[in-house]
Design an enzyme around this catalytic site. Structure first.
Site, PDB file in Angstrom:
ATOM      1  CE  LYS A  11     -34.112  39.601  24.760  1.00  0.00           C
ATOM      2  NZ  LYS A  11     -33.430  38.622  23.856  1.00  0.00           N
ATOM      3  CE1 TYR A  51     -30.044  42.185  21.488  1.00  0.00           C
ATOM      4  CE2 TYR A  51     -31.981  43.520  21.012  1.00  0.00           C
ATOM      5  CZ  TYR A  51     -31.325  42.591  21.796  1.00  0.00           C
ATOM      6  OH  TYR A  51     -31.956  42.046  22.903  1.00  0.00           O
ATOM      7  CG  PHE A  59     -30.418  36.127  14.633  1.00  0.00           C
ATOM      8  CD1 PHE A  59     -30.392  37.223  15.487  1.00  0.00           C
ATOM      9  CD2 PHE A  59     -29.313  35.280  14.613  1.00  0.00           C
ATOM     10  CE1 PHE A  59     -29.296  37.486  16.300  1.00  0.00           C
ATOM     11  CE2 PHE A  59     -28.197  35.540  15.416  1.00  0.00           C
ATOM     12  CZ  PHE A  59     -28.196  36.639  16.267  1.00  0.00           C
ATOM     13  NE  ARG A  87     -25.430  36.084  29.294  1.00  0.00           N
ATOM     14  CZ  ARG A  87     -25.684  36.309  27.988  1.00  0.00           C
ATOM     15  NH1 ARG A  87     -26.040  37.529  27.568  1.00  0.00           N
ATOM     16  NH2 ARG A  87     -25.612  35.346  27.118  1.00  0.00           N
ATOM     17  CB  THR A  93     -28.857  32.305  23.645  1.00  0.00           C
ATOM     18  OG1 THR A  93     -27.716  32.996  24.164  1.00  0.00           O
ATOM     19  CG2 THR A  93     -29.593  33.193  22.658  1.00  0.00           C
ATOM     20  NE  ARG A 104     -32.343  34.426  27.475  1.00  0.00           N
ATOM     21  CZ  ARG A 104     -31.184  34.926  27.057  1.00  0.00           C
ATOM     22  NH1 ARG A 104     -30.056  34.232  27.224  1.00  0.00           N
ATOM     23  NH2 ARG A 104     -31.141  36.112  26.469  1.00  0.00           N
ATOM     24  CG  ASN A 114     -33.928  34.928  24.156  1.00  0.00           C
ATOM     25  OD1 ASN A 114     -34.378  36.060  24.179  1.00  0.00           O
ATOM     26  ND2 ASN A 114     -32.676  34.649  23.846  1.00  0.00           N
ATOM     27  CG  HIS A 117     -30.490  42.101  27.006  1.00  0.00           C
ATOM     28  ND1 HIS A 117     -29.691  41.686  25.961  1.00  0.00           N
ATOM     29  CD2 HIS A 117     -29.756  43.006  27.710  1.00  0.00           C
ATOM     30  CE1 HIS A 117     -28.522  42.331  26.032  1.00  0.00           C
ATOM     31  NE2 HIS A 117     -28.546  43.141  27.081  1.00  0.00           N
ATOM     32  CD  GLU A 128     -26.244  45.725  26.671  1.00  0.00           C
ATOM     33  OE1 GLU A 128     -25.711  45.091  25.745  1.00  0.00           O
ATOM     34  OE2 GLU A 128     -26.716  45.180  27.697  1.00  0.00           O
TER      35      GLU A 128
HETATM   36  N1  UDP Z   1     -31.131  35.440  18.608  1.00  0.00           N
HETATM   37  C1  UDP Z   1     -31.869  34.830  17.611  1.00  0.00           C
HETATM   38  N2  UDP Z   1     -31.333  33.735  16.969  1.00  0.00           N
HETATM   39  C2  UDP Z   1     -30.102  33.251  17.277  1.00  0.00           C
HETATM   40  C3  UDP Z   1     -29.353  33.874  18.287  1.00  0.00           C
HETATM   41  C4  UDP Z   1     -29.895  34.977  18.939  1.00  0.00           C
HETATM   42  O1  UDP Z   1     -32.980  35.259  17.299  1.00  0.00           O
HETATM   43  O2  UDP Z   1     -29.668  32.254  16.659  1.00  0.00           O
HETATM   44  C5  UDP Z   1     -31.692  36.621  19.314  1.00  0.00           C
HETATM   45  C6  UDP Z   1     -32.157  36.271  20.730  1.00  0.00           C
HETATM   46  O3  UDP Z   1     -33.300  37.072  21.042  1.00  0.00           O
HETATM   47  C7  UDP Z   1     -30.950  36.686  21.551  1.00  0.00           C
HETATM   48  C8  UDP Z   1     -30.499  37.949  20.805  1.00  0.00           C
HETATM   49  O4  UDP Z   1     -30.696  37.637  19.434  1.00  0.00           O
HETATM   50  O5  UDP Z   1     -31.266  36.937  22.905  1.00  0.00           O
HETATM   51  C9  UDP Z   1     -29.062  38.356  21.028  1.00  0.00           C
HETATM   52  O6  UDP Z   1     -28.235  37.235  20.742  1.00  0.00           O
HETATM   53  P1  UDP Z   1     -27.000  36.873  21.694  1.00  0.00           P
HETATM   54  O7  UDP Z   1     -26.187  35.851  20.956  1.00  0.00           O
HETATM   55  O8  UDP Z   1     -26.337  38.118  22.147  1.00  0.00           O
HETATM   56  O9  UDP Z   1     -27.715  36.117  22.913  1.00  0.00           O
HETATM   57  P2  UDP Z   1     -27.921  36.563  24.433  1.00  0.00           P
HETATM   58  O10 UDP Z   1     -26.733  37.387  24.836  1.00  0.00           O
HETATM   59  O11 UDP Z   1     -29.211  37.345  24.478  1.00  0.00           O
HETATM   60  O12 UDP Z   1     -28.020  35.278  25.200  1.00  0.00           O
HETATM   61 MG    MG Z   2     -25.824  38.998  23.934  1.00  0.00          MG
END
Ligand code: UDP
Ligand code: MG
Length: 139
Positions: A11, A51, A59, A87, A93, A104, A114, A117, A128
């Protein structure tokens, strides 16, 4: 649906901080093969589409702003059990909850910024990957 590929983005914060090399090193060391890769910048429309599942979340606006503020590294990665293993490699996350040694934990500043992705299913990995790469640019 193939289970040996996932999609990732390093990112904008990772690119800004000069962490591309270190993160790719971790990805290689974990046994992933890079089958597509580029430096690119998402438009606001791109990020809203990518997204879309999060569009009702509080957010969402910040997420779109963050993901479009500078270039990212987009890549498709290959390994057995790619989605789940990637993952695990990136961690939770929220970096405060991410396991020691995960990408992370090492490189993310916050739950929003974070670092990386990782696709959450084989189906989304395919969607994707196709969002960012034409077939001729995937090996
Ligand atoms: N995000 C955020 N606040 C939150 C949760 C997610 O800003 O409370 C952002 C963060 O950059 C995250 C992305 O939104 O990676 C997508 O969220 P997701 O829950 O899909 O998390 P991921 O799959 O990336 O772990
Ligand atoms: Mg996700």
């Amino acid at each position: 649906m193939r289970t040996d590929r996932t999609f990732t983005m390093l990112k904008p914060d990772s690119v800004e901080k000069g962490h591309i090399g270190a993160i790719l090193e971790k990805i290689n060391a974990a046994g992933f093969k890079i089958v597509a890769m580029k430096l690119t910048q998402m438009t606001v429309d791109d990020a809203k589409e990518f997204y879309a599942i999060h569009k009702e979340r509080p957010f969402f606006g910040e997420l779109v702003e963050y993901m479009t503020r500078g270039p990212i590294v987009a890549a498709i990665l290959e390994k057995d059990n790619a989605v789940e293993d990637f993952r695990t490699l990136i961690g939770a996350t929220n970096p405060e909850e991410a396991a020691e040694g995960t990408i992370r934990k090492l490189y993310a500043a916050s739950i929003g910024e974070n670092a990386v992705h990782g696709s959450d299913s084989d189906e989304n990995a395919a969607i994707e990957g196709a969002f960012h790469f034409a077939g001729r640019d995937t090996f």
